[in-house]
Write a protein that holds these residues in place. Structure first.
Motif, short mmCIF file in Angstrom:
data_model
loop_
_atom_site.label_atom_id
_atom_site.label_comp_id
_atom_site.label_asym_id
_atom_site.label_seq_id
_atom_site.Cartn_x
_atom_site.Cartn_y
_atom_site.Cartn_z
N ALA A 83 10.56 -7.13 17.06
CA ALA A 83 9.33 -7.91 16.93
C ALA A 83 8.30 -7.41 17.93
CB ALA A 83 9.62 -9.39 17.16
N SER A 84 7.04 -7.55 17.56
CA SER A 84 5.96 -7.21 18.49
C SER A 84 4.87 -8.25 18.37
CB SER A 84 5.40 -5.81 18.21
OG SER A 84 4.78 -5.79 16.95
N PHE A 85 4.17 -8.45 19.44
CA PHE A 85 3.15 -9.49 19.48
C PHE A 85 1.90 -8.96 20.18
CE2 PHE A 85 6.03 -12.68 17.97
CZ PHE A 85 7.28 -12.25 18.40
N HIS A 86 0.76 -9.53 19.79
CA HIS A 86 -0.49 -9.16 20.45
C HIS A 86 -0.63 -9.84 21.80
CE1 HIS A 86 -1.23 -8.32 16.14
NE2 HIS A 86 -1.98 -7.34 16.59
N ASP B 73 15.22 -10.95 23.33
CA ASP B 73 15.99 -10.63 22.13
C ASP B 73 15.08 -10.38 20.92
OD1 ASP B 73 18.86 -12.83 22.83
OD2 ASP B 73 18.34 -10.80 23.52
N LEU B 74 14.00 -11.15 20.83
CA LEU B 74 13.05 -10.93 19.73
C LEU B 74 12.49 -9.52 19.78
CD1 LEU B 74 11.09 -14.31 19.55
CD2 LEU B 74 12.34 -13.25 17.68
N HIS B 75 12.12 -9.10 20.97
CA HIS B 75 11.55 -7.75 21.12
C HIS B 75 12.61 -6.69 20.86
CE1 HIS B 75 8.22 -9.92 23.06
NE2 HIS B 75 7.49 -8.84 22.82
N ARG C 75 8.71 -5.60 30.36
CA ARG C 75 7.98 -4.43 30.88
C ARG C 75 8.93 -3.23 30.98
NH1 ARG C 75 3.32 -6.08 29.23
NH2 ARG C 75 2.12 -7.40 30.66
N GLY C 76 10.15 -3.50 31.38
CA GLY C 76 11.13 -2.43 31.46
C GLY C 76 11.44 -1.81 30.11
N MET C 77 11.28 -2.61 29.06
CA MET C 77 11.53 -2.13 27.70
C MET C 77 10.33 -1.36 27.16
SD MET C 77 13.14 -5.64 26.18
CE MET C 77 12.65 -5.27 24.51
N GLY C 78 9.23 -1.39 27.93
CA GLY C 78 8.04 -0.70 27.48
C GLY C 78 7.05 -1.57 26.73
N VAL C 79 7.23 -2.89 26.82
CA VAL C 79 6.28 -3.79 26.15
C VAL C 79 4.97 -3.79 26.94
CG1 VAL C 79 5.80 -6.20 25.58
CG2 VAL C 79 8.08 -5.25 25.18
#
Lengths: 131, 164
Positions: A55-58, A49-51, A79-83
């Protein structure tokens, strides 16, 4: 602060995903002391939900066994969302490590988490006073 | 002046006593090197961190152990629920330096996987015994820490703790 390679110093952001409040507290403190910005999620769904909210994280530190949505499912969804950020599994469940890795993790380390176990995913500090 | 010197000596003794107690717990294998990582997270910005993390761990883990006891003592044990709780207890105990609790949790988990109730009951007792030993050690460390903090004695520096 961590240098990201550009002339601008931006905070390095890590997402700690763990349903155990003790471990969330400890892992957050470990990273905060190094000048790293830390956000926490109590299960895989919160992490997703954050993503979804932008939101993005290193780096994402992902526990495996969690209620609502476990680490494997959360990793697959991210991963499916492209993260593409490194997602490092942190688990006491050694027997499930292979399956956890297959869900899309970058790496998987055993609990207890230590900075040395994830040092490769943390940038070098801009000063050398950190431990 | 003599009273101040005696007071200062008492503060030093308390810090030293805590360090000696922690080492004794390691020698007895009640605590392992992972406890140093927790202790090393103390800082001037968060002087009460060790007290807080111990309190949080003990409050939460007591609930988990009580749940485990209920789950295993059912006419037909709730093996699935017990395994879930064992993952939690193993992970948090290990991170606090309670390696023997973690090892006992692993044995109980294996018994649950085999659906072996007699073995589960045996292993549950071991988990509870090891947890009680760890709990007593952490309570004493927390008590000493609070005395040290109240006296505004600098806690052992992080450089003296092993950071893995």
């Amino acid at each position: 602060m961590y240098q990201n390679g550009s002339t601008e110093t931006t905070p390095f952001r890590v997402l700690v995903v763990d349903d155990d409040r003790i471990l969330r507290k400890m892992h957050k403190m470990m990273l905060t002391r190094l000048g790293i910005e830390v956000e926490v999620a109590v299960n895989g769904k919160e992490a997703v939900d954050l993503h979804l909210a932008g939101a993005s994280f290193h780096l994402v530190l992902m526990d495996l066994q969690m209620p609502v949505m476990d680490g494997s499912q959360a990793t697959k969804e991210l991963r499916g969302m492209g993260v593409t950020s490194p997602i490092v599994g942190v688990t006491a469940a050694c027997a499930e490590k292979a399956a956890f890795l297959a869900s899309g993790l970058t790496d998987c380390v055993s609990k207890p988490l230590t900075i040395s176990k994830i040092a490769n995913y943390l940038p070098a500090p801009s000063n050398h006073t950190n431990n | 002046m003599a009273a101040e010197q005696a007071d200062a000596a008492e503060k030093d003794i308390t810090s030293q006593q805590q360090a000696e107690f922690i080492q004794r717990m390691k020698d007895e294998e009640t605590l392992d090197v992972n406890f140093d990582t927790v202790a090393g997270l103390r800082s001037p910005e968060n002087p009460r961190f060790l007290v807080e993390i111990i309190d949080t761990f003990l409050a939460h883990s007591a609930t988990v152990v009580a749940r485990l006891e209920s789950e295993i003592n059912q006419p037909i044990p709730y093996y699935g629920d017990a395994v879930r709780d064992l993952f939690q207890l193993k992970g948090s105990s290990s991170s606090m330096g309670g390696g023997r609790v973690a090892a006992a949790c692993l044995e109980l988990r294996r018994a649950c996987d085999d659906s072996n109730k007699p073995r589960c009951l045996e292993c549950l007792k071991k988990v509870k015994d090891e947890y009680q030993t760890l709990r007593d050690a952490l309570n004493e460390i927390s008590r000493m820490e609070m005395i040290i903090l109240d006296q505004n004695v600098p806690t052992p520096s992080s450089s003296s703790a092993v950071v893995n």
